[in-house]
Design a protein around this motif. Sequence first.
Motif: not given
Length: 339
Positions: A240-248
Amino acid sequence: VAVHIINTENINFKNMLFTSPYTATTTTTLVQMEGINSITNFVKDTFSSGSQSLVTSLMGEDSVSTNLKVDSCFFNYFGTNAVVVNSYDGAIISHNKIRAYTSTLIGSAITFKKVIGTSKIEANDIYMNGGTAVRKGIDIKNSTFDMINPLLVFNNAVSLTGPATNSNIAYIGLDVDTSNYVYIYYNTIRAQASNNSSNSKTVSIGASATNVNIRNNNFENAGKGYVYYVASPGTQVSISNNNNYVVNGTRFAFWGANTANLGALRTANNLDLSSDTIINPFVSDSNLSLLYPTEIVRNAEPLDDVPMDILGNYRPVSPRPTMGAYEYIFTNVDAGITN
């Protein structure tokens, strides 16, 4: 059932229209495939309305069909499921446009059950809007692959958008369980089940999955749910790598236990060292390409398996490619001084 296919070989459907009258309570399946079918192709077809668009199903516990291709089709206004692939050796679901709107029924865009062999879920543009029950973008269960022939899930854009209420609806963008060697590369997946859907998950990896690789993806949960959920024991994901994780919201990820931020996720999984948390300027809910470049551009790791993006644009090797389904293309315009 509008079209019933049983025990066939070498059937090709191209530029066909499969349709039925649309009602909120319809139970019609547009195309039902049963028994053992070999080499069935759906290319540039339109599936409009109905409860389910294209469903393959068993007539016996040991029945396995071979070589299904669904390519460049349009699935529109289905009530529950667009594509359900059950018991197949070799299934390619690629370059389809899938659209679902207001519904009170549980459903999914693409479902794999008991799939083996050379298979791909590639470059599908999925937008499901307005559902008030559980919805899934891509659902993979009870499917067996290996290191030589993994299931490749890449270049898909999945957007699940629910009602603008505070109801706690459980949407899942990508759900993988009881399956092995699933490689998830360069997908953009956004979930916003409601304004306060804490039970929703952008990506969910169940306890019985194994050898899952997750790289170069752009994941967002805009409904205060989990962006990344890996059930205990947490050993299901090997890379698991080079991922973008966005939450609000206050929930970020789950890796056997809650992890509040990217640093905590790295501590829990000893992975994701080159992952990031960069806000996405998406064009719209239904178009998950970027309005302008952010730090996810030139931040993915080049992969030989995926030389192009969802639109057929080549991904660069140096400089690096963009995370997610859409490669950001810089315009060749010089705005400098000419005089």
